[in-house]
Design an enzyme around this catalytic site. Structure first.
Site, PDB file in Angstrom:
ATOM      1  N   HIS A  74      54.012  69.451  17.366  1.00 12.96           N
ATOM      2  CA  HIS A  74      54.448  69.791  18.720  1.00 12.96           C
ATOM      3  C   HIS A  74      54.918  71.241  18.767  1.00 12.96           C
ATOM      4  O   HIS A  74      55.672  71.681  17.902  1.00 12.96           O
ATOM      5  CB  HIS A  74      55.581  68.877  19.171  1.00 12.96           C
ATOM      6  CG  HIS A  74      56.084  69.170  20.554  1.00 12.96           C
ATOM      7  ND1 HIS A  74      55.345  68.879  21.684  1.00 12.96           N
ATOM      8  CD2 HIS A  74      57.224  69.763  20.987  1.00 12.96           C
ATOM      9  CE1 HIS A  74      56.026  69.267  22.756  1.00 12.96           C
ATOM     10  NE2 HIS A  74      57.171  69.801  22.364  1.00 12.96           N
ATOM     11  N   SER A  75      54.475  71.989  19.780  1.00 14.99           N
ATOM     12  CA  SER A  75      54.885  73.376  20.013  1.00 14.99           C
ATOM     13  C   SER A  75      54.527  74.225  18.787  1.00 14.99           C
ATOM     14  O   SER A  75      53.356  74.335  18.441  1.00 14.99           O
ATOM     15  CB  SER A  75      56.379  73.427  20.335  1.00 14.99           C
ATOM     16  OG  SER A  75      56.742  74.652  20.910  1.00 14.99           O
ATOM     17  N   MET A  76      55.504  74.811  18.096  1.00 14.65           N
ATOM     18  CA  MET A  76      55.195  75.532  16.866  1.00 14.65           C
ATOM     19  C   MET A  76      54.428  74.624  15.906  1.00 14.65           C
ATOM     20  O   MET A  76      53.512  75.062  15.201  1.00 14.65           O
ATOM     21  CB  MET A  76      56.478  76.022  16.184  1.00 14.65           C
ATOM     22  CG  MET A  76      56.244  76.725  14.851  1.00 14.65           C
ATOM     23  SD  MET A  76      57.755  77.068  13.896  1.00 14.65           S
ATOM     24  CE  MET A  76      58.090  75.445  13.205  1.00 14.65           C
TER      25      MET A  76
END
Length: 246
Positions: A74-76
């Site tokens: 998720h995200s990074m």
């Protein structure tokens, strides 16, 4: 049993996926990966290069790739999961059954400039508040923030200094999850399609950047739906009865 290795978002540790381990169906083994500099690896230096970190993780997982597995981030963590899939391929290891990326535009479509330089504590706190993924009581806890902000600062730099290098499409399905009120537009999300040679899907969930928290049950159900075709027999279909209450 299918293993799902989960990569954390910026500032988080493997504990960010602890609830998932209690709520996933029996045939899905949730395996959060701890990154250097946090949790059980707090004594190790924080990573400074995302591609190098992915290569390190691939070496650490070498003995785990003999059985069916998938990657989630998720995200990074979505960037790191993608680069991890590339690193596993470069090291001649079996590919994941699927790559699932969440909460971010495709690597070549992201604006990294705002994270290229170290951010002050005030800037980091403002960023955390805007993302709405950290409880207010945590943001107002000086001791907790003293421990958390250096990790978050290093992770933002990790993203800010990352540069996507075009590569051959991965030989596994790629599933994208996103919040309908998050910053990434449809074109930025659909750009992930170019990175997969054998299957693609995009699923929007109601919510902002941390829809994986507010829509946890729906997210887990979708992950199971995507991964069930790759699970060893006899588990070939997701079943809502497998999910514990969260």
């Amino acid at each position: 049993m299918l293993t799902l290795f989960c990569l954390p978002y910026a500032g988080a540790s493997a504990m960010g996926y602890a609830r998932w381990r209690r709520s996933a169906p029996a045939w899905l083994d949730i395996r959060p990966l701890e990154l250097p500099g946090r949790g059980s690896r707090a004594s190790e230096p924080l990573a400074t290069d995302l591609v190098d970190l992915a290569a390190q993780l691939a070496r650490e997982l070498r003995g785990e790739t003999w059985r069916p597995y998938a990657l989630f981030g998720h995200s990074m963590g979505s960037l790191l999961a993608f680069e991890l899939a590339c690193a596993l391929r470069a090291q001649g290891l079996p590919p994941p059954q699927a790559l699932l990326v969440s909460g971010g535009a495709a690597p070549g479509m992201r604006d990294y400039l705002r994270f290229r330089n170290p951010m002050s504590d005030e800037q980091l706190l403002a960023e955390l508040g805007a993302l709405q993924g950290t409880p207010d009581e945590a943001l107002q806890d000086p001791e907790l923030m003293r421990l958390a902000l250096p990790v978050l600062r290093a992770d933002f730099l990790l993203c800010g200094r990352y540069r996507f290098q075009p590569t051959a499409p991965l030989q596994c399905p790629l599933h994208v999850l996103a919040g309908s009120q998050d910053k990434a537009c449809e074109a930025q999300l659909l750009a992930w399609r170019k990175l997969a040679a054998v299957g693609f899907s995009l699923k929007l969930f109601d919510g902002g950047h941390f829809f994986i928290q507010s829509q946890e049950r729906a997210v887990l159900a979708h992950l199971a739906e995507c991964l069930a075709p790759h699970a060893p027999a006899p588990a070939t279909r997701p079943d809502s009865h497998f999910f514990a209450k969260v």
